[in-house]
Design an enzyme around this catalytic site. Structure first.
Site, PDB file in Angstrom:
ATOM      1  N   MET A  64       0.833  -1.195   0.000  1.00 26.86           N
ATOM      2  CA  MET A  64       0.000   0.000   0.000  1.00 26.86           C
ATOM      3  C   MET A  64       0.874   1.254   0.000  1.00 26.86           C
ATOM      4  SD  MET A  64      -2.954   0.923   2.778  1.00 26.86           S
ATOM      5  CE  MET A  64      -3.915  -0.519   2.328  1.00 26.86           C
ATOM      6  N   CYS A  65       0.393   2.294  -0.673  1.00 23.23           N
ATOM      7  CA  CYS A  65       1.106   3.569  -0.651  1.00 23.23           C
ATOM      8  C   CYS A  65       0.108   4.690  -0.398  1.00 23.23           C
ATOM      9  CB  CYS A  65       1.881   3.789  -1.944  1.00 23.23           C
ATOM     10  SG  CYS A  65       0.881   4.129  -3.384  1.00 23.23           S
ATOM     11  N   THR A  66       0.631   5.859  -0.087  1.00 17.23           N
ATOM     12  CA  THR A  66      -0.225   7.026   0.092  1.00 17.23           C
ATOM     13  C   THR A  66      -0.137   7.898  -1.151  1.00 17.23           C
ATOM     14  OG1 THR A  66       1.520   8.325   1.132  1.00 17.23           O
ATOM     15  CG2 THR A  66       0.074   7.097   2.596  1.00 17.23           C
TER      16      THR A  66
END
Length: 194
Positions: A64-66
Site C-alpha cells: 500500500m502507498c499514500t
C-alpha cells in the site's frame, strides 16, 4: 458461391462490429457530477489490477502507498505518491491535466513517454474512489494497450464491501481474478506528505 461469399462477409462484418462495440463498452463512464474539491486530500492506494507485464512481475512485492491529491491552477491535480521501494521511501509526483469532462485527466508517463488517460469512474469522496487508466500501445510495449484499475480509500483498511465493489469494477473492465491485487498494509512510508 456468391451467396456463401456474401454470408461469410456478413458474418465477418458482424464480428468486427461486435468487437468494436465490445471495446467501446469496455471504456467506463465517469463519476456523474464529479466534484474536484471533494476529491482532494490523502488517499491510500489499496487495490490494483493491470494487464502490464511489469505489474504481473512485481505484484507480489507491492504494498500500500499514500497518494495526496492537490489542485493545480489549470483545473488539474498534482498527484504525489509515496511508496516503499527496495526498503526505502520513494516519492513521485504526476501532473494530471484536464482531458475532457470533469473527472477525466491525462498525464505523460515519465518512463515510457506515453499519454495516459485517467478517469474517476466512481467515488463517494469520503471512503473510496475507483479509477481507470488507459494508454494506447506503442511498439516499446509490444503493441498492447496499458490498462489499470485502481482502488483509492481514505483509510488503510477498506471495508469488505468496498473491496468487493473494486473486484466487480475490475472484472467489468476485463481483468481476471489473478490480475486483481489488494495491497498489504505497511507501517513504512505512510506518513503524510504535502
Amino acid at each position: 458461391m456468391a451467396a456463401s461469399h456474401t454470408l461469410w462477409m456478413g458474418l465477418v462484418l458482424l464480428g468486427v462490429l461486435g468487437v468494436l462495440q465490445t471495446r467501446a463498452q469496455a471504456q467506463p463512464s465517469l463519476q456523474p457530477n464529479f466534484q474536484q474539491d471533494k476529491f482532494l486530500g490523502r488517499w491510500f492506494t489499496s487495490g490494483l489490477a493491470s494487464n502490464s507485464s511489469w505489474f504481473r512481475e512485481k505484484k507480489k512485492v507491492l504494498s500500500m502507498c499514500t497518494s495526496v491529491v492537490a489542485p493545480t491552477a489549470d483545473g488539474g491535480f498534482n498527484l504525489t505518491s509515496t511508496f516503499l521501494r527496495k526498503d526505502q521511501c520513494e516519492t513521485r509526483t504526476l501532473l494530471l491535466q484536464p482531458a475532457g469532462p470533469p473527472g477525466c485527466y491525462s498525464y505523460t508517463s515519465p518512463h515510457w513517454g506515453m499519454v495516459h488517460e485517467v478517469s474517476v469512474v466512481e467515488t463517494d469522496y469520503e471512503e473510496y474512489a475507483l479509477l481507470y487508466t488507459h494508454a494506447e500501445s506503442t511498439k516499446g510495449l509490444g503493441g498492447q494497450d496499458f490498462r489499470m484499475a485502481t482502488l483509492y480509500s481514505r483509510v488503510q483498511s477498506p471495508r469488505p464491501e468496498v473491496k468487493e465493489k473494486f473486484s466487480t469494477f475490475a472484472k467489468a473492465q476485463g481483468f481476471t481474478e489473478d490480475a486483481i491485487v489488494f495491497l498489504p498494509q505497511t507501517d513504512k512510508c505512510m506518513e503524510e506528505h504535502n
